[in-house]
Write an enzyme that holds these catalytic residues in place. Sequence first.
Site, PDB file in Angstrom:
ATOM      1  N   CYS A 252       3.803 -78.630 -36.683  1.00  0.00           N
ATOM      2  CA  CYS A 252       5.096 -78.353 -36.037  1.00  0.00           C
ATOM      3  C   CYS A 252       5.216 -79.153 -34.566  1.00  0.00           C
ATOM      4  O   CYS A 252       6.245 -78.659 -34.057  1.00  0.00           O
ATOM      5  CB  CYS A 252       5.273 -76.710 -35.922  1.00  0.00           C
ATOM      6  SG  CYS A 252       3.977 -76.010 -34.703  1.00  0.00           S
ATOM      7  N   CYS A 289      -6.220 -45.287 -14.320  1.00  0.00           N
ATOM      8  CA  CYS A 289      -7.729 -45.092 -14.818  1.00  0.00           C
ATOM      9  C   CYS A 289      -7.584 -43.911 -15.925  1.00  0.00           C
ATOM     10  O   CYS A 289      -7.051 -42.822 -15.389  1.00  0.00           O
ATOM     11  CB  CYS A 289      -8.422 -44.818 -13.685  1.00  0.00           C
ATOM     12  SG  CYS A 289     -10.093 -44.050 -14.138  1.00  0.00           S
ATOM     13  N   CYS A 302     -10.720 -60.863 -17.164  1.00  0.00           N
ATOM     14  CA  CYS A 302     -11.836 -60.122 -17.454  1.00  0.00           C
ATOM     15  C   CYS A 302     -11.041 -58.608 -17.996  1.00  0.00           C
ATOM     16  O   CYS A 302     -10.351 -58.255 -17.291  1.00  0.00           O
ATOM     17  CB  CYS A 302     -12.837 -59.925 -16.828  1.00  0.00           C
ATOM     18  SG  CYS A 302     -14.285 -58.728 -17.253  1.00  0.00           S
ATOM     19  N   CYS A 312     -14.928 -42.334  -8.590  1.00  0.00           N
ATOM     20  CA  CYS A 312     -14.822 -42.318 -10.190  1.00  0.00           C
ATOM     21  C   CYS A 312     -15.722 -43.428 -10.630  1.00  0.00           C
ATOM     22  O   CYS A 312     -16.892 -43.139 -11.343  1.00  0.00           O
ATOM     23  CB  CYS A 312     -13.453 -42.482 -10.291  1.00  0.00           C
ATOM     24  SG  CYS A 312     -13.131 -42.700 -12.210  1.00  0.00           S
ATOM     25  N   HIS A 327     -17.664 -50.373 -26.609  1.00  0.00           N
ATOM     26  CA  HIS A 327     -17.391 -51.685 -27.222  1.00  0.00           C
ATOM     27  C   HIS A 327     -18.455 -52.511 -27.600  1.00  0.00           C
ATOM     28  O   HIS A 327     -18.207 -53.393 -28.579  1.00  0.00           O
ATOM     29  CB  HIS A 327     -16.695 -52.470 -26.045  1.00  0.00           C
ATOM     30  CG  HIS A 327     -14.927 -52.041 -25.992  1.00  0.00           C
ATOM     31  ND1 HIS A 327     -14.745 -50.962 -25.312  1.00  0.00           N
ATOM     32  CD2 HIS A 327     -14.118 -52.768 -26.308  1.00  0.00           C
ATOM     33  CE1 HIS A 327     -13.486 -50.688 -25.299  1.00  0.00           C
ATOM     34  NE2 HIS A 327     -12.919 -52.053 -26.112  1.00  0.00           N
TER      35      HIS A 327
END
Length: 495
Positions: A252, A289, A302, A312, A327
């Site tokens: 394409c 948050c 990132c 916190c 994760h």
Amino acid sequence: MDSDCEIFSDLDSGEESNENTEFATEIDPVSVDEESEVDDYPFEILSTNQIAQHMADCIKEVNAVVGLPPTVTRILLNHFKWDKEKMMERFYDGNQEKLFEEAHVVNPVKSSRASQSSRQRRSTNQSSEDCEICFVSYPAPLMAGLDCGHRFCTTCWDDYLTTKIMEDGVGQTIACAAHNCKILVDDESVMRLIKSSKVKLKYQHLITNSFVDCNRLLRWCPSPNCNNAVKVQFLESRSVTCRCGHTFCFLCGQNRHEPVKCELLKKWIKKCNEDLASCNWIAKNTKDCPQCDFTIEKNGGCNHITCGNRTCRHEFCWICLGKWDIHRTIGTSCNRYSASNESKEQSRTSLNRYLFYCNRYMNHMQSLKFEHKLYASVQKKMEEMQQFNMTWIECQFLKKAVDILCLCRQTLMYTYIFPYYLEKNNQIAIFENNQQDLENATESLSEYLERDITSENLIDIKQKVQDKYRYCSSRRNALLKHVHEGYDEDWWQYL
Ligand SMILES: [Zn+2]
Ligand SMILES: [Zn+2]
Ligand SMILES: [Zn+2]
Ligand SMILES: [Zn+2]
Ligand SMILES: [Zn+2]
Ligand SMILES: [Zn+2]
């Protein structure tokens, strides 16, 4: 036949500058080692001269079989859009007389007889001939004609051809100057009858242009100011890299978009444009948050976010807002869509499903934009390293790391289109594992380049950076290889 190449020998293609860029690609490591292993899609880069040579070779190849004058073969091949097989099939199977008529060329067997008799005619009356355009009488050497027998003075030919080429932009299909004569002027005659080298050059460009445009296995590099064409062996929605450094999809002409095919990408972009509101909503750069509602603005690629609220410091994933450390474990990643927790209502589910993939697609697109900022900071780092007795070449690994980071982001972005359109099956599960691996590797490289690198000894960095980008590259290759295997094996069932 060699005259065919000579016709194009003075073609200005900027060969010298091409050679310089060739050297540049040689030291550009991205296009050499890391990529070539996955891209089992062979292609060649042709300069303008090489295209002319390729065209001459095509004619030669056909002529070895059909034995026609090269000028006739060129016109016939162009008539069949440079499909050699199709042309030869028609030449041997059908009515040759009809074929020549269709292609607007005089049957070469007849034309040699015709030109013989006209030569005889001329020799008996050698003194002068009348040009039918300007009605001036000229001595025979100043008259020229084609196989159709129409003859005009060389000045009228020159005027006529120049207008056709410069004003109408016609190359391969200039018809005889005689009224109602459809016979095409062959390239040798054009080159002989035109006096201006500027017009000759334009004609050569027109001829090579139509050769490349007609030829399904050739495509001009879409980069502005680049005169190269890419030649492939078979058609596929795969990316190729020109000598100028530009990488694009051969099919394409758009920017590379593996692993999805052109059609799917088109469909997706159309959908995104229709759902612009939700895409804009996804694309915002601030989020709250999930633990303390502190508003966080993202300013790098990132996706590992640490809450800016000092009390916190919650670490979470920008994409799914899940806890970051989770994760790293298999099975709890944020790349798989699961409808189980959604409302049973079909429409809602399909919207959520779309938003899920769109969110991830847009997120990597945005990260990719941010990664371009990394080049500037990496540049600074490289200058720093040169103070530590590292040579410029030795520092290149840092630039390469950002190159690979961007490449992986780009691939990741398109991987989210893929499962949106596909039926879930075992192969999709493998694909999603590969996607997760690539995502983890990419985020790890991104995090390292963006933050961790500053705290380390400059000399120790090199090995770590190389390990990380090589791993990213290998994860990307594994994913693409699997997808291409799936295309070959018909694993992907479109919804
Ligand atoms: Zn004339
Ligand atoms: Zn004619
Ligand atoms: Zn190029
Ligand atoms: Zn494409
Ligand atoms: Zn917080
Ligand atoms: Zn996540």
